[in-house]
Design a protein around this motif. Sequence first.
Motif, PDB file in Angstrom:
ATOM      1  N   UNK A   1     144.517  31.619  35.226  1.00 54.74           N
ATOM      2  CA  UNK A   1     143.160  32.156  35.443  1.00 54.74           C
ATOM      3  C   UNK A   1     142.539  32.828  34.141  1.00 54.74           C
ATOM      4  N   UNK A   2     143.009  32.917  33.214  1.00 53.29           N
ATOM      5  CA  UNK A   2     142.568  33.642  31.859  1.00 53.29           C
ATOM      6  C   UNK A   2     141.428  32.712  31.339  1.00 53.29           C
ATOM      7  N   UNK A   3     140.315  33.243  30.957  1.00 51.26           N
ATOM      8  CA  UNK A   3     139.194  32.494  30.732  1.00 51.26           C
ATOM      9  C   UNK A   3     138.815  32.887  29.176  1.00 51.26           C
ATOM     10  N   UNK A   4     139.878  33.337  28.690  1.00 45.13           N
ATOM     11  CA  UNK A   4     139.692  34.221  27.263  1.00 45.13           C
ATOM     12  C   UNK A   4     140.497  32.905  25.968  1.00 45.13           C
ATOM     13  N   UNK A   5     139.822  33.176  24.899  1.00 43.29           N
ATOM     14  CA  UNK A   5     140.338  32.392  23.586  1.00 43.29           C
ATOM     15  C   UNK A   5     141.462  33.244  23.098  1.00 43.29           C
ATOM     16  N   UNK A   6     142.574  32.608  23.096  1.00 43.48           N
ATOM     17  CA  UNK A   6     143.776  33.148  22.774  1.00 43.48           C
ATOM     18  C   UNK A   6     144.334  32.154  21.649  1.00 43.48           C
ATOM     19  N   UNK A   7     144.661  32.736  20.533  1.00 44.59           N
ATOM     20  CA  UNK A   7     145.530  32.010  19.278  1.00 44.59           C
ATOM     21  C   UNK A   7     146.877  32.697  19.109  1.00 44.59           C
TER      22      UNK A   7
ATOM     23  N   UNK B   1     136.928  27.019  22.834  1.00 40.84           N
ATOM     24  CA  UNK B   1     136.804  26.123  21.716  1.00 40.84           C
ATOM     25  C   UNK B   1     138.575  26.176  21.129  1.00 40.84           C
ATOM     26  N   UNK B   2     139.179  24.974  21.233  1.00 46.14           N
ATOM     27  CA  UNK B   2     140.777  24.997  20.732  1.00 46.14           C
ATOM     28  C   UNK B   2     140.428  25.185  19.178  1.00 46.14           C
ATOM     29  N   UNK B   3     141.998  26.204  18.826  1.00 47.93           N
ATOM     30  CA  UNK B   3     141.902  26.500  17.417  1.00 47.93           C
ATOM     31  C   UNK B   3     141.711  25.585  16.423  1.00 47.93           C
ATOM     32  N   UNK B   4     142.443  24.311  16.522  1.00 49.40           N
ATOM     33  CA  UNK B   4     142.064  23.142  15.867  1.00 49.40           C
ATOM     34  C   UNK B   4     140.756  22.949  15.635  1.00 49.40           C
ATOM     35  N   UNK B   5     140.087  22.918  16.563  1.00 46.75           N
ATOM     36  CA  UNK B   5     138.396  22.493  16.606  1.00 46.75           C
ATOM     37  C   UNK B   5     137.729  23.478  15.874  1.00 46.75           C
ATOM     38  N   UNK B   6     138.094  24.789  15.893  1.00 45.73           N
ATOM     39  CA  UNK B   6     137.734  25.876  15.124  1.00 45.73           C
ATOM     40  C   UNK B   6     137.832  25.696  13.390  1.00 45.73           C
ATOM     41  N   UNK B   7     139.038  25.237  13.228  1.00 42.92           N
ATOM     42  CA  UNK B   7     139.357  24.933  11.775  1.00 42.92           C
ATOM     43  C   UNK B   7     138.537  23.717  11.379  1.00 42.92           C
ATOM     44  N   UNK B   8     138.605  22.693  12.143  1.00 45.48           N
ATOM     45  CA  UNK B   8     137.728  21.594  11.729  1.00 45.48           C
ATOM     46  C   UNK B   8     136.488  21.849  11.460  1.00 45.48           C
ATOM     47  N   UNK B   9     135.602  22.779  12.328  1.00 42.42           N
ATOM     48  CA  UNK B   9     134.253  23.225  11.987  1.00 42.42           C
ATOM     49  C   UNK B   9     134.303  24.001  10.518  1.00 42.42           C
ATOM     50  N   UNK B  10     135.124  24.767  10.473  1.00 38.28           N
ATOM     51  CA  UNK B  10     134.992  25.485   9.114  1.00 38.28           C
ATOM     52  C   UNK B  10     135.320  24.455   8.004  1.00 38.28           C
ATOM     53  N   UNK B  11     136.431  23.799   8.097  1.00 38.07           N
ATOM     54  CA  UNK B  11     136.657  22.854   7.124  1.00 38.07           C
ATOM     55  C   UNK B  11     135.349  21.784   6.639  1.00 38.07           C
ATOM     56  N   UNK B  12     134.739  21.679   7.806  1.00 41.52           N
ATOM     57  CA  UNK B  12     133.554  20.736   7.584  1.00 41.52           C
ATOM     58  C   UNK B  12     132.306  21.698   6.862  1.00 41.52           C
TER      59      UNK B  12
ATOM     60  N   UNK C   1     149.689  23.764  14.020  1.00 39.95           N
ATOM     61  CA  UNK C   1     148.756  23.442  14.806  1.00 39.95           C
ATOM     62  C   UNK C   1     148.992  21.996  15.366  1.00 39.95           C
ATOM     63  N   UNK C   2     149.273  21.013  14.544  1.00 41.25           N
ATOM     64  CA  UNK C   2     149.547  19.684  14.743  1.00 41.25           C
ATOM     65  C   UNK C   2     150.764  19.483  15.866  1.00 41.25           C
ATOM     66  N   UNK C   3     151.962  20.123  15.325  1.00 44.80           N
ATOM     67  CA  UNK C   3     153.100  20.362  16.046  1.00 44.80           C
ATOM     68  C   UNK C   3     152.838  20.879  17.642  1.00 44.80           C
ATOM     69  N   UNK C   4     151.974  21.828  17.676  1.00 45.81           N
ATOM     70  CA  UNK C   4     151.849  22.421  18.924  1.00 45.81           C
ATOM     71  C   UNK C   4     150.819  21.426  19.789  1.00 45.81           C
ATOM     72  N   UNK C   5     149.929  20.795  19.187  1.00 47.59           N
ATOM     73  CA  UNK C   5     149.169  19.886  19.892  1.00 47.59           C
ATOM     74  C   UNK C   5     149.888  18.811  20.478  1.00 47.59           C
ATOM     75  N   UNK C   6     151.000  18.100  19.883  1.00 50.72           N
ATOM     76  CA  UNK C   6     151.576  17.075  20.260  1.00 50.72           C
ATOM     77  C   UNK C   6     152.942  17.364  21.018  1.00 50.72           C
ATOM     78  N   UNK C   7     153.282  18.526  21.051  1.00 48.40           N
ATOM     79  CA  UNK C   7     154.741  18.844  21.597  1.00 48.40           C
ATOM     80  C   UNK C   7     154.324  20.131  22.802  1.00 48.40           C
ATOM     81  N   UNK C   8     155.267  20.242  23.684  1.00 50.31           N
ATOM     82  CA  UNK C   8     154.996  21.035  24.835  1.00 50.31           C
ATOM     83  C   UNK C   8     155.904  22.390  24.484  1.00 50.31           C
TER      84      UNK C   8
END
Length: 123
Positions: free
Chosen positions: A31-37, A56-67, A110-117
């Motif tokens: 039920x949390x509607x917060x951004x937690x990294x 916004x997922x953390x990986x997306x934030x880093x993608x935007x900053x890198x862009x 970040x990559x490992x967290x996105x492909x693993x449980x």
Amino acid sequence: MRGSMRGFTGFQVNERFGKIIVSVPAAQASMIKATIYTDLRGVLWFIENPFFPIIVPEVAVHFLISNIFSNIMRYKPDEWGGVLLNEVDSNISLLTRHYFSSFQRKFMLLVLRSVSRYIPYSK
């Protein structure tokens, strides 16, 4: 309490020694509607989300900053060279170097967290 706690409506919020503590029962975690990294060590961090209610997922934030940085590198190479050579405000150069250093250490997690449980972390 400082800041907005819109992401934690309905949960118990306390302030202790300058830190805000939010108690969330495990059964209500969805039920949390917060951004937690998390940081490299797996410690949870609440990030105030200016795009609330969009999370916004953390990986997306880093993608935007890198862009953003890649656009500066490509279209303003003189200004980018000034940042790298510390010819601009030293706070800007320091912030840029710290960001790239921490992102370089965190990218594989970040990559490992996105492909693993599982949630890997670094000591």
